[in-house]
Scaffold this active site. Structure first.
Site, PDB file in Angstrom:
ATOM      1  N   TYR A   1      -3.808  -2.468  -0.653  1.00  0.00           N
ATOM      2  CA  TYR A   1      -2.582  -3.256  -0.689  1.00  0.00           C
ATOM      3  C   TYR A   1      -2.868  -4.722  -0.429  1.00  0.00           C
ATOM      4  CZ  TYR A   1      -2.375  -3.652   4.448  1.00  0.00           C
ATOM      5  OH  TYR A   1      -2.639  -3.956   5.764  1.00  0.00           O
TER       6      TYR A   1
ATOM      7  N   LYS B   1      -8.899  -3.767   2.299  1.00  0.00           N
ATOM      8  CA  LYS B   1      -7.485  -3.753   2.703  1.00  0.00           C
ATOM      9  C   LYS B   1      -6.855  -2.441   2.232  1.00  0.00           C
ATOM     10  CE  LYS B   1      -3.636  -6.982   3.331  1.00  0.00           C
ATOM     11  NZ  LYS B   1      -3.757  -7.043   4.792  1.00  0.00           N
TER      12      LYS B   1
ATOM     13  N   GLU C   1     -10.221  -7.955  16.199  1.00  0.00           N
ATOM     14  CA  GLU C   1      -9.047  -8.612  15.617  1.00  0.00           C
ATOM     15  C   GLU C   1      -7.802  -7.895  16.099  1.00  0.00           C
ATOM     16  OE1 GLU C   1      -9.300  -8.219  11.351  1.00  0.00           O
ATOM     17  OE2 GLU C   1      -9.862  -6.105  11.476  1.00  0.00           O
TER      18      GLU C   1
ATOM     19  N   LEU D   1     -11.030  -7.567   8.665  1.00  0.00           N
ATOM     20  CA  LEU D   1     -10.487  -7.932   7.370  1.00  0.00           C
ATOM     21  C   LEU D   1     -10.767  -9.411   7.077  1.00  0.00           C
ATOM     22  CD1 LEU D   1      -8.617  -6.791   5.046  1.00  0.00           C
ATOM     23  CD2 LEU D   1      -6.786  -8.055   6.180  1.00  0.00           C
TER      24      LEU D   1
END
Length: 284
Positions: free
Chosen positions: A33, A146, A179, A203
């Site tokens: 996505y 992702k 993160e 990411l």
């Protein structure tokens, strides 16, 4: 105008859009996505989002969809929505087939999107800062893709909310700070930014990329290196970056104050510069 969906070439109200029960994205999390936002009627960093979308599809060996076809569909949905400040969710799954762990080559990917007006974060978070907890990083080993495989992220986010905080920060078994649940993380130490380098463990955020470019232009030093939880606690400032997060100050982590527990000057400056860049960006 109702919130709209795009389903394999057709635009319709979100409530009318459905996908087959044997879609591999639904049954296996076999999908990727993107999320693109607009400012004042302009999509921000669309080409960079498309770069990452193509990379994610390639890493999962999906059959390709032409980039120009994806871009054309995004722009058509955006134009029909009429939202000046929109959030477009794009999801592509490997396709539809009888349930089997193995997959056949030559499947037709499922391409769906939704668009809604962006719900801005509360001003109190911008002005006073957010609070976070740290959690053990239990995600799979390819966080650079992702993927829609987000259950650990969802559980961590909910754990933070249940604790009266705003987000969670993933920390590895080796004490490496990674993160947030849906955003990259920066710390500020002695005027220098530090953020996790691009590896399979985080990411490659588009807002992260924008901040690195802004810092280069503004003469702000940035170091991409690993750091541990004690460096996190001892930082002068901490902030998260993401498409909707933008630049979000974190003033308490695990109930420990970061710096003087107030939003720091570098965080404020970078948020202002990011907004300036987004509003100045030319239409795609």
């Amino acid at each position: 105008m109702p919130d709209l969906a795009y389903l394999n070439g057709k635009i319709m109200p979100i409530g009318k859009a459905t996908v087959p029960i044997e879609d591999r994205g639904y049954q296996f999390g076999d999908g990727i996505y993107e999320f693109v936002a607009s400012y004042a009627g302009r999509l921000f960093m669309l080409e960079e989002h498309l770069d990452r979308l193509e990379r994610s599809m390639g890493e999962l060996t999906f059959d390709a969809i032409a980039r120009e076809d994806i871009k054309k569909a995004i722009l058509e949905l955006f134009e029909q929505s009429g939202y000046p400040r929109a959030g477009i969710y794009i999801q592509i799954s490997r396709g539809v087939a009888p349930r089997n762990h193995a997959f056949s080559r030559g499947m037709s990917p499922q391409f769906v999107m939704t668009i809604r007006a962006v719900k801005e974060l509360p001003k109190s978070l911008r002005e006073n800062g957010a609070r976070a907890i740290t959690v053990k990083d239990l995600r799979w080993g390819r966080c650079d893709i992702k993927s829609v495989q987000l259950v650990p992220n969802c559980l961590a986010k909910q754990k933070a909310l249940d604790a009266g905080c705003d987000d969670a920060i993933f920390v590895s078994d080796q004490n490496v700070v990674r993160e947030g649940t849906s955003s990259n993380l920066f710390i500020v130490s002695d005027g220098r930014l530090i953020t996790h380098p691009l590896t399979h463990n985080i990411l490659p955020g588009i807002t992260r990329l924008a901040i690195l470019g802004i810092c280069h232009s503004a003469g702000i030093e940035v170091q991409e290196s690993f750091f541990g939880i004690e460096e996190l606690y001892g930082a002068d400032e901490v902030f998260l970056t993401g498409t909707i997060t933008e630049v979000l100050p974190i003033v308490r982590i695990d109930d420990k104050p970061i710096g003087d527990a107030a939003v720091g000057p570098i965080t404020r400056r970078l948020y202002a510069l990011l907004r300036e860049k987004a509003l100045a960006d030319t239409p795609a």
